[in-house]
Design a protein around this motif. Sequence first.
Motif, PDB file in Angstrom:
ATOM      1  N   ARG A   1      -3.558   6.110   7.703  1.00  0.00           N
ATOM      2  CA  ARG A   1      -4.198   4.809   7.474  1.00  0.00           C
ATOM      3  C   ARG A   1      -5.700   4.906   7.185  1.00  0.00           C
ATOM      4  NH1 ARG A   1      -1.234   0.324   8.191  1.00  0.00           N
ATOM      5  NH2 ARG A   1       0.798   0.547   9.203  1.00  0.00           N
TER       6      ARG A   1
ATOM      7  N   ASP B   1       3.737  -1.532   4.554  1.00  0.00           N
ATOM      8  CA  ASP B   1       3.036  -0.406   5.170  1.00  0.00           C
ATOM      9  C   ASP B   1       3.824   0.276   6.280  1.00  0.00           C
ATOM     10  OD1 ASP B   1       2.928  -2.540   6.884  1.00  0.00           O
ATOM     11  OD2 ASP B   1       0.770  -2.468   7.211  1.00  0.00           O
TER      12      ASP B   1
ATOM     13  N   LEU C   1       3.754   4.038   6.222  1.00  0.00           N
ATOM     14  CA  LEU C   1       2.435   4.670   6.304  1.00  0.00           C
ATOM     15  C   LEU C   1       2.129   5.012   7.761  1.00  0.00           C
ATOM     16  CD1 LEU C   1      -0.036   5.399   4.564  1.00  0.00           C
ATOM     17  CD2 LEU C   1      -0.956   3.146   5.094  1.00  0.00           C
TER      18      LEU C   1
ATOM     19  N   GLN D   1     -10.326   4.754   0.950  1.00  0.00           N
ATOM     20  CA  GLN D   1     -10.266   4.839  -0.506  1.00  0.00           C
ATOM     21  C   GLN D   1     -10.086   3.477  -1.161  1.00  0.00           C
ATOM     22  OE1 GLN D   1      -7.451   7.871  -1.628  1.00  0.00           O
ATOM     23  NE2 GLN D   1      -8.727   9.516  -0.831  1.00  0.00           N
ATOM     24  N   ILE D   2      -9.214   2.648  -0.617  1.00  0.00           N
ATOM     25  CA  ILE D   2      -9.044   1.308  -1.190  1.00  0.00           C
ATOM     26  C   ILE D   2     -10.312   0.490  -0.977  1.00  0.00           C
ATOM     27  CG2 ILE D   2      -7.736  -0.842  -1.086  1.00  0.00           C
ATOM     28  CD1 ILE D   2      -5.307   0.840  -0.211  1.00  0.00           C
TER      29      ILE D   2
ATOM     30  N   TYR E   1      -6.280   5.629   3.490  1.00  0.00           N
ATOM     31  CA  TYR E   1      -6.033   4.462   2.640  1.00  0.00           C
ATOM     32  C   TYR E   1      -7.133   3.419   2.815  1.00  0.00           C
ATOM     33  CZ  TYR E   1      -1.451   5.872   0.940  1.00  0.00           C
ATOM     34  OH  TYR E   1      -0.432   6.522   0.280  1.00  0.00           O
TER      35      TYR E   1
ATOM     36  N   VAL F   1       0.793  -1.235   0.000  1.00  0.00           N
ATOM     37  CA  VAL F   1       0.000   0.000   0.000  1.00  0.00           C
ATOM     38  C   VAL F   1       0.822   1.280   0.000  1.00  0.00           C
ATOM     39  CG1 VAL F   1      -2.042  -1.028   1.041  1.00  0.00           C
ATOM     40  CG2 VAL F   1      -0.248  -0.097   2.525  1.00  0.00           C
ATOM     41  N   MET F   2       2.063   1.246   0.493  1.00  0.00           N
ATOM     42  CA  MET F   2       2.848   2.477   0.580  1.00  0.00           C
ATOM     43  C   MET F   2       4.309   2.181   0.271  1.00  0.00           C
ATOM     44  SD  MET F   2       3.716   5.584   1.108  1.00  0.00           S
ATOM     45  CE  MET F   2       2.250   6.454   1.667  1.00  0.00           C
TER      46      MET F   2
ATOM     47  N   ILE G   1      -1.548   5.855  -4.558  1.00  0.00           N
ATOM     48  CA  ILE G   1      -2.768   5.150  -4.184  1.00  0.00           C
ATOM     49  C   ILE G   1      -3.643   4.822  -5.390  1.00  0.00           C
ATOM     50  CG2 ILE G   1      -4.153   7.205  -3.676  1.00  0.00           C
ATOM     51  CD1 ILE G   1      -5.206   5.590  -1.204  1.00  0.00           C
TER      52      ILE G   1
ATOM     53  N   ASP H   1      -3.328  -5.468   3.697  1.00  0.00           N
ATOM     54  CA  ASP H   1      -2.203  -4.564   3.514  1.00  0.00           C
ATOM     55  C   ASP H   1      -0.878  -5.210   3.905  1.00  0.00           C
ATOM     56  OD1 ASP H   1      -4.013  -2.642   2.801  1.00  0.00           O
ATOM     57  OD2 ASP H   1      -3.759  -1.413   4.599  1.00  0.00           O
TER      58      ASP H   1
END
Length: 210
Positions: free
Chosen positions: A184, A176, A179, A190-191, A187, A149-150, A156, A173
Amino acid sequence: MKLTKKSHACVRLEKDGRTLVLDPGGFTEQDAVLGADALLVTHEHPDHFDEGRLRAALDANPAAEIWTLRSVAEQLSAAFPGRVHTVGHGDAFSAAGFDVQVYGELHAVIHPDIPRVTNVGFLVDGAVFHPGDALTVPDRPVDTLLLPVMAPWNKISEVIDYVREVKPRRAYDIHDALLTDLARPIYDRQIGALGGTDHDRLAPGASTEL
């Protein structure tokens, strides 16, 4: 199969009394390799590959073995003859009772001025896919996607589009450690809203049954 999240990109998978550990790097707890029967390493970057941790795991369990790409295998194979296996895209093998398929060839682009290293992803038991540091899409359905994720190499929108392309039943995830806790929820929201699948994250040390 039991999945345990360790810090950053490392996960432990347990089945039938055997343990498979993926990417125990320098951001990961020292005990991440404890009791490992098999270890998989996606590439040579230190947040995924910690030579000391791998040597400790092989010393602790004389039956433990490693499967990885050439750049990592070359650093370990002389000290552990016959226990370090070099794999690449298209290979399939059995490791401590887990069936593994290998996908991918190159690390994602960090910057055009930085040479790309090799990177492979591992699909375990046809169900759990760890892509390493790339947005590799396997040529078969994935039940559980371990989602980076990061990273310095992603944003993103790419992460969301990757989930949409793989179409897993669920995504957890990984990658990370960079992040922050403040970010968090952004993310997660949105995910979760845009990825089109069940998205969740596990705190380091937490487990789930797959």
